[in-house]
Design an enzyme around this catalytic site. Structure first.
Site, PDB file in Angstrom:
ATOM      1  N   ASP A  86      -5.145  -9.955  12.814  1.00  0.00           N
ATOM      2  CA  ASP A  86      -5.273  -8.548  13.184  1.00  0.00           C
ATOM      3  C   ASP A  86      -4.397  -8.308  14.419  1.00  0.00           C
ATOM      4  O   ASP A  86      -4.686  -8.809  15.507  1.00  0.00           O
ATOM      5  CB  ASP A  86      -6.746  -8.209  13.487  1.00  0.00           C
ATOM      6  CG  ASP A  86      -6.942  -6.718  13.648  1.00  0.00           C
ATOM      7  OD1 ASP A  86      -6.201  -6.108  14.431  1.00  0.00           O
ATOM      8  OD2 ASP A  86      -7.832  -6.177  12.974  1.00  0.00           O
ATOM      9  N   ILE A  87      -3.317  -7.569  14.234  1.00  0.00           N
ATOM     10  CA  ILE A  87      -2.322  -7.405  15.299  1.00  0.00           C
ATOM     11  C   ILE A  87      -2.910  -6.627  16.473  1.00  0.00           C
ATOM     12  O   ILE A  87      -2.810  -7.035  17.636  1.00  0.00           O
ATOM     13  CB  ILE A  87      -1.059  -6.691  14.752  1.00  0.00           C
ATOM     14  CG1 ILE A  87      -0.506  -7.484  13.567  1.00  0.00           C
ATOM     15  CG2 ILE A  87       0.003  -6.524  15.843  1.00  0.00           C
ATOM     16  CD1 ILE A  87       0.539  -6.766  12.742  1.00  0.00           C
ATOM     17  N   ASP A 143      -4.671  -6.439   5.048  1.00  0.00           N
ATOM     18  CA  ASP A 143      -5.678  -7.310   5.655  1.00  0.00           C
ATOM     19  C   ASP A 143      -5.595  -8.724   5.094  1.00  0.00           C
ATOM     20  O   ASP A 143      -5.950  -9.684   5.758  1.00  0.00           O
ATOM     21  CB  ASP A 143      -7.079  -6.736   5.405  1.00  0.00           C
ATOM     22  CG  ASP A 143      -7.295  -5.465   6.225  1.00  0.00           C
ATOM     23  OD1 ASP A 143      -6.772  -5.410   7.354  1.00  0.00           O
ATOM     24  OD2 ASP A 143      -7.946  -4.530   5.732  1.00  0.00           O
ATOM     25  N   LYS A 174       8.580 -17.247 -10.518  1.00  0.00           N
ATOM     26  CA  LYS A 174       7.867 -16.093 -11.061  1.00  0.00           C
ATOM     27  C   LYS A 174       6.692 -16.594 -11.915  1.00  0.00           C
ATOM     28  O   LYS A 174       6.875 -17.473 -12.775  1.00  0.00           O
ATOM     29  CB  LYS A 174       8.838 -15.271 -11.912  1.00  0.00           C
ATOM     30  CG  LYS A 174       8.253 -13.975 -12.375  1.00  0.00           C
ATOM     31  CD  LYS A 174       9.274 -13.167 -13.147  1.00  0.00           C
ATOM     32  CE  LYS A 174       8.574 -12.024 -13.833  1.00  0.00           C
ATOM     33  NZ  LYS A 174       9.390 -11.423 -14.878  1.00  0.00           N
ATOM     34  N   ASN A 198       0.842  -1.199   0.000  1.00  0.00           N
ATOM     35  CA  ASN A 198       0.000   0.000   0.000  1.00  0.00           C
ATOM     36  C   ASN A 198       0.879   1.252   0.000  1.00  0.00           C
ATOM     37  O   ASN A 198       2.102   1.164   0.011  1.00  0.00           O
ATOM     38  CB  ASN A 198      -0.946  -0.029   1.202  1.00  0.00           C
ATOM     39  CG  ASN A 198      -0.182  -0.178   2.495  1.00  0.00           C
ATOM     40  OD1 ASN A 198       0.612   0.676   2.855  1.00  0.00           O
ATOM     41  ND2 ASN A 198      -0.396  -1.300   3.181  1.00  0.00           N
TER      42      ASN A 198
HETATM   43  O1  C5P Z   1      -9.229  -3.019  10.480  1.00  0.00           O
HETATM   44  P1  C5P Z   1      -8.425  -1.899   9.996  1.00  0.00           P
HETATM   45  O2  C5P Z   1      -7.299  -2.309   9.113  1.00  0.00           O
HETATM   46  O3  C5P Z   1      -9.155  -0.759   9.388  1.00  0.00           O
HETATM   47  O4  C5P Z   1      -7.811  -1.293  11.356  1.00  0.00           O
HETATM   48  C1  C5P Z   1      -6.818  -0.356  11.360  1.00  0.00           C
HETATM   49  C2  C5P Z   1      -6.012  -0.459  12.622  1.00  0.00           C
HETATM   50  O5  C5P Z   1      -5.739  -1.822  12.936  1.00  0.00           O
HETATM   51  C3  C5P Z   1      -4.670   0.200  12.484  1.00  0.00           C
HETATM   52  O6  C5P Z   1      -4.277   0.664  13.744  1.00  0.00           O
HETATM   53  C4  C5P Z   1      -3.801  -0.952  12.012  1.00  0.00           C
HETATM   54  O7  C5P Z   1      -2.433  -0.704  12.293  1.00  0.00           O
HETATM   55  C5  C5P Z   1      -4.359  -2.121  12.777  1.00  0.00           C
HETATM   56  N1  C5P Z   1      -4.294  -3.417  12.078  1.00  0.00           N
HETATM   57  C6  C5P Z   1      -3.572  -4.445  12.651  1.00  0.00           C
HETATM   58  N2  C5P Z   1      -3.502  -5.679  12.020  1.00  0.00           N
HETATM   59  C7  C5P Z   1      -4.163  -5.900  10.889  1.00  0.00           C
HETATM   60  C8  C5P Z   1      -4.914  -4.872  10.299  1.00  0.00           C
HETATM   61  C9  C5P Z   1      -4.949  -3.635  10.926  1.00  0.00           C
HETATM   62  O8  C5P Z   1      -2.945  -4.246  13.698  1.00  0.00           O
HETATM   63  N3  C5P Z   1      -4.084  -7.086  10.305  1.00  0.00           N
END
Ligand code: C5P
Length: 397
Positions: free
Chosen positions: A306-307, A279, A289, A210
């Site tokens: 999701d961290i 995500d 490749k 991104n």
């Molecule tokens: O769910 P979304 O991506 O919109 O949430 C954004 C927040 O969650 C940000 O603080 C991002 O750093 C964190 N995040 C995360 N792990 C993920 C996706 C998003 O920690 N896989």
């Protein structure tokens, strides 16, 4: 208790028998969070090895004003500018006399003239020398110039005399140095920040990522450091300079970021999740490749962990702050995110406007908690970061 977190301490070791205690002073300063560099005078070298000081300080020891190589690496002016404080411990009678007269005939005395940092001396010498009229007058002059003097102790001396002139204890020297810096809002706290974009491999050449530049996260790191926090950065793909005073871990993918966070999270006081974490990632990464052929390629994606949400689930966890980049229904979506992630606050970015948010130098955000929704008006990311850290410290520390 005050600390020396993020402070740069230059320790001058001059010719006194107590120089053998200087490695311990380095340790005590480091214990309080300082980065330490050492200058040792010719006299100092008679009593302590440069190798010990180098090993313990983890930095090259400086000693020669005329060494061309050393001057190229970090010359006397750079050393003078680098320091937040110069501590001379032990300070010998000769070094004290030289400082009084503003002499610049070796590296240490030259640095003292060239620095605008705080200067602190811990005298150490024979009790008769310390009691001499010349020494008392010299110390009075230095005190008048704003130099801090740490009184020596009383007791038995290496030469067999008993009296005043023993070097102050290493811990006292470190604590008195820390007391010269006013404590700041995050003094002694540990902060972990994720920033930048993650890179999810498709094959050895291509990836999904991104536009995140890391600017907002780096501005937050700078503010945390200014506020006195020991700051660790977990950095993905960024396009800016890295804050030198932070501990830095580089990662590539969301999975690596997750591992790096989980390994360190337990000891943190504050976790700011500023990274643009992908995500999804390709379910299978092709070893080779992927070739162009006539049929369209479909890449199956699978969800990344999701961290932020995972950290918020931990039983022992720091204050957690997330970011939400939204392009519509801003406040409603951000509130939903606050709830689903179960973090303390969400910082909402409106990414529908090109001059703020992702990859730009400016930002405008809302700071959203269960009870509050406060707008931080458009400004540079540095100022926005300052205001965010101000709110975090006001609410949570
Ligand atoms: O769910 P979304 O991506 O919109 O949430 C954004 C927040 O969650 C940000 O603080 C991002 O750093 C964190 N995040 C995360 N792990 C993920 C996706 C998003 O920690 N896989």
């Amino acid at each position: 208790m005050n600390t020396l977190t993020n402070k740069r301490v230059l320790l001058g070791v001059s010719g006194s028998i107590a120089a053998y205690k200087s490695p311990d002073i380095v340790r005590r300063l480091q214990d309080l969070g300082a980065e330490v560099r050492v200058i040792v005078t010719d006299g100092g070298k008679e009593f302590v090895s440069e190798r010990s000081l180098q090993t313990i300080s983890k930095n090259k020891v400086h000693s020669n004003l005329w060494d061309k190589e050393a001057e190229l690496a970090m010359g006397h002016i750079e050393l003078a500018k680098w320091s937040d404080i110069v501590i001379i411990a032990p300070a010998s009678a000769n070094t004290i006399a030289k400082l009084c007269h503003g002499r610049a005939d070796d590296l240490l005395s030259t640095v003292i003239l060239a620095t605008d940092a705080k200067v602190m001396l811990a005298p150490s010498m024979n009790q008769q020398m310390y009691a001499s009229k010349a020494m008392k007058d010299n110390l009075k002059i230095l005190l008048k110039r704003g130099i801090v003097i740490i009184e020596p102790g009383f007791g038995e001396q290496a030469c067999g005399d008993v009296g005043e002139g023993r070097l102050a204890e290493a811990l006292d020297i470190a604590n008195q140095a820390a007391d010269l810096f006013t404590s700041t809002s995050l003094s002694g706290k540990k902060v972990l920040i994720t920033l930048g974009g993650t890179i999810e491999a498709i094959d050895p050449v291509r990836y999904i990522s991104n536009h995140s530049s890391g600017k907002m996260g780096m501005a937050l790191a700078h503010q945390c450091i200014q506020a006195g926090a020991k700051t660790t950065l977990i950095i993905g793909s960024i396009s800016i300079d890295i804050e030198k005073r932070a501990e830095v871990i580089h990662i590539v993918s969301a999975d690596e970021m997750y591992e790096a966070v989980m390994k360190r999270i337990e000891s943190q006081d504050l976790f700011i999740c500023c990274a643009a974490v992908a995500d999804f990632r390709p379910k299978n990464v092709s070893h080779n490749k992927i070739k162009k052929n006539n049929s369209p390629v479909t890449i199956e994606l699978t969800e990344n962990k999701d961290i932020l949400a995972s950290v918020c689930q931990l039983s022992k966890r720091p204050i957690c702050i997330g970011f939400a980049a939204e392009s519509e229904n801003f406040i409603v979506n951000a509130r939903a995110k606050l709830e689903s992630k179960a973090c303390e606050a969400i910082i909402l970015n409106d990414i529908s406007q090109s001059e703020i948010g992702l990859n730009s130098d400016k930002n405008e955000v809302h700071f959203i908690t269960k009870e509050h929704c406060e707008k931080i008006e458009k400004n540079s990311k540095q100022i926005i970061a300052e205001k965010i850290i101000e709110k975090i410290t006001n609410y949570y520390f």
